[in-house]
Design an enzyme around this catalytic site. Structure first.
Site, short mmCIF file in Angstrom:
data_model
loop_
_atom_site.label_atom_id
_atom_site.label_comp_id
_atom_site.label_asym_id
_atom_site.label_seq_id
_atom_site.Cartn_x
_atom_site.Cartn_y
_atom_site.Cartn_z
N ASP A 33 0.85 -1.19 0.00
CA ASP A 33 0.00 0.00 0.00
C ASP A 33 0.89 1.25 0.00
O ASP A 33 1.78 1.38 0.85
CB ASP A 33 -0.91 0.01 1.24
CG ASP A 33 -1.97 1.10 1.16
OD1 ASP A 33 -3.08 0.79 0.74
OD2 ASP A 33 -1.66 2.26 1.52
N ILE A 34 0.67 2.14 -0.99
CA ILE A 34 1.45 3.38 -1.06
C ILE A 34 1.02 4.29 0.09
O ILE A 34 -0.17 4.56 0.28
CB ILE A 34 1.24 4.08 -2.41
CG1 ILE A 34 1.68 3.16 -3.56
CG2 ILE A 34 2.01 5.39 -2.46
CD1 ILE A 34 1.40 3.73 -4.93
N GLU B 149 -4.57 2.41 -4.44
CA GLU B 149 -3.11 2.47 -4.31
C GLU B 149 -2.58 1.19 -3.68
O GLU B 149 -1.50 1.16 -3.11
CB GLU B 149 -2.69 3.68 -3.44
CG GLU B 149 -3.12 3.63 -1.99
CD GLU B 149 -4.49 4.23 -1.75
OE1 GLU B 149 -4.76 4.58 -0.60
OE2 GLU B 149 -5.29 4.37 -2.71
#
Length: 627
Positions: free
Chosen positions: A496-497, A539
């Site tokens: 996960d960004i 994301e």
């Protein structure tokens, strides 16, 4: 079997082309009562398409329950006469098939298949991994998917070949939703080749793409076929006289337990056998008229009789008795191009080179008539039988054998001219039908191709070109099943960004899209061949590893996290830095299904984000741990 493979099998049917030289040689043996099964099988084995058809026929329900993979066994099961009829009938169809693939080199294809088959049999003798004749069939059929794709999509596949893709299988998968290796396996299974042989043949180009244990029988068979494929490639590319030292691959030979000296002997014997085979069979240079040529021929054929542009009819006369021979001069006077054949065998040979418009044969022998009528192509061929002297029983027998017309040997020129009117009408209708069928097939291929493009798109994230969530769940399910079946590890990483919403708010959605594209590219470049990287949310990404355990994946994930941390993404002159949080989990005995594996990785990801982000956590034994 995938839906794409199933659909292509239905499209391919029995349309795969065969070299007519094989059928001609088979036909010569067919007439000799002294012909043995070994002699006939030697010729059948020169043709992948004919071998596949024969195996399918031999393995059909009517022939018995035990599947055979060896060509000699298949010949014994169906009978030598049936094999001869099958070869000739399909060669007659193939000579006049539509939609030839212009960029496909048929000579090279058949030569490579034959050499690979010979080498596979030799390697089987040397290693005793499987019956040699079974592996000959596997080597012969391992690349039949290429022939199928070039037959089903002649125009599109020709353009694909002309683009000279670096990875042909990957290019096929992108354009058609299936590659030639998967299609080869599907065809082999359709021929009822045992899965224990068909599955290793699928991975003959790259055994490492399979999940076989290298020491298992399937793993060794895949490596054996890979070795035969590589040797055939090198021999054909570099010439058959290339020195043995230049082509022997020690590491490949070692994988199947073969010494270098033994491999050299197998290769040399294989080349010698292949040279002998090449002397016997001359693979044809196929030159079929294009759709445009057929259209122009149709235009000429449908001109009114007597028109200056009317195309000259072509006829084959079988000179079995003087009654037929007397018609030659009369047909010539009527503008018919006549080819005289001394017997029916010669007529078949000429038919395979160039299909005539009609045949004229004596009533004394109807074998050719029955053979032609037994094929799909021959159902529309016009056949004229000559009776001399006129005899009611001969006329009835000729019509029952399939003749369209029966004429007396002393027919007058005016009456013969009138008899040719229905010949032209039937030819005109046949060409119109073939033109319509070609157009329908072209439309069907385009629709099928568009459908497969939609299937590929439905499994692809449009922004990053990574597999989407749907594709990821399919890949996870497949990897989970393989892991259970082979008792191998399977692990996943949830990525996960960090603070992605802030990137969108501060720099705009265009910058956010660029960040996603760049991060996706970095993730994809870090993915190995046996792994799947997918975008499963805004994301959020998922990596599925089918062969790595928890320890190995932790090391790879930490390396990737540091790489992302040190990267700078430039967007409209602005440098953007990103980090990512990661959660890792491996299949454990307590996990009943892949959803439990994903939930474990998701819990680890939540802990990584909750404890400060830009870090990784992993699930192990019911507990979340940090690196």
């Amino acid at each position: 079997m995938t839906s794409s493979a199933r659909a292509l099998l239905e499209s391919a049917g029995d349309r795969l082309p065969s070299p007519s030289g094989v059928a001609l040689a088979i036909m010569e043996l067919w007439e000799d009562d002294r012909t043995t099964v070994q002699q006939l099988s030697r010729l059948v084995q020169a043709d992948p398409a004919l071998s596949g058809r024969l195996l399918k026929l031999a393995n059909s329900a009517a022939m018995g329950n035990r599947a055979v993979a060896a060509i000699p066994e298949a010949i014994v099961r169906v009978g030598m006469q049936t094999v001869g009829q099958l070869a000739v009938a399909f060669s007659l169809i193939d000579t006049n098939s539509e939609g030839e693939c212009p960029a496909f080199n048929y000579d090279n294809y058949w030569s490579h298949c034959l050499l690979m088959a010979v080498l596979s049999r030799g390697l089987a003798h040397a290693t005793r991994l499987a019956p040699p004749e079974d592996l000959f069939a596997c080597g012969l059929l391992a690349r039949i998917g290429i022939l199928a794709l070039s037959t089903i999509y002649p125009e599109q596949y020709s353009l694909l070949l002309e683009s000279n893709p670096e990875n042909l299988a990957a290019a096929e998968l992108k354009q058609f939703g299936i590659d030639h290796n998967e299609l080869s396996e599907a065809l082999m299974l359709d021929y009822r080749v045992p899965q224990a042989l068909a599955e290793p043949a699928r991975y003959h180009e790259d055994p490492q793409q399979s999940d076989f244990d290298p020491q298992s029988r399937p793993g060794k068979l895949a490596n054996l076929l890979h070795l035969a494929h590589c040797l055939a490639d090198m021999a054909l590319q570099s010439g058959a006289d290339r020195s043995r030292q230049g082509i022997v691959n020690k590491s490949l030979a070692a994988k199947i337990g073969l010494e270098e000296e033994s491999l050299g002997a197998v290769f040399n014997r294989g080349l010698e056998e292949w040279r002998e085979w090449s002397k016997l069979l001359e693979l044809p240079v196929r030159d079929t008229p294009s759709y445009e040529d057929e259209d122009s021929e149709l235009t000429e054929a449908t001109e009114p009789e007597g028109s200056e542009r009317q195309r000259r009819l072509r006829a084959i006369l079988i000179d079995g008795n003087p009654a037929v021979a007397r018609l030659e001069s009369r047909l010539d006077e009527l503008g018919v191009s006549v080819t005289i054949c001394k017997d029916q065998n010669e007529a078949l040979r000429i038919s395979m080179e160039s299909r005539p418009d009609f045949y004229v044969f004596p009533a004394s022998d109807h074998r050719l008539c029955r053979l032609i009528r037994s094929t799909e192509w021959g159902s529309s061929v016009y056949l004229i039988c000559v009776v001399a002297p006129p005899d009611e029983s001969a006329v009835i027998e000729s019509f029952e054998a399939g003749a369209d017309d029966v004429v007396p040997a002393d027919i007058s020129p005016p009456e013969l001219r009138a008899r040719l009117v229905p010949v032209r009408r039937v030819l005109s209708l046949d060409r119109a039908w073939r033109k319509d069928r070609s157009e329908l097939r072209r439309i069907a291929r385009e629709l099928a191709l568009a459908h497969r493009h939609q299937q590929v798109l439905s499994l692809t994230d449009h922004l990053t070109n990574l597999p989407n969530r749907r594709a990821a769940m399919q890949a996870l399910k497949q990897a989970w099943c393989q892991s259970q079946r082979n008792d191998k590890p399977i692990a996943v990483i949830m990525i996960d960004i960090d603070h992605f919403k802030q990137i969108n708010d501060k720099h705009g959605h265009a910058a956010g899209d660029q960040v996603l594209k760049t991060v996706s590219s970095m993730l994809k470049s870090a993915t190995r061949e046996d792994e799947t990287m997918a975008r499963i949310g805004g994301e959020e990404f998922l990596l599925i590893s089918a062969n790595s355990g928890l320890r190995d994946l932790i090391v790879a994930a930490e390396r990737l996290r540091r790489r992302l941390e040190s990267a700078t993404i430039n967007q409209a002159g602005t440098a953007i830095r990103v980090t990512a949080s990661m959660g890792i989990a491996e299949r454990e005995p307590a996990f009943d299904d892949p959803d439990m594996l994903l939930n474990a990785a998701d819990k680890a990801l939540y802990e990584a984000k909750s404890s400060g982000r830009n870090r990784l956590c992993f699930y192990q034994g019911g507990r979340i741990r940090s690196l």
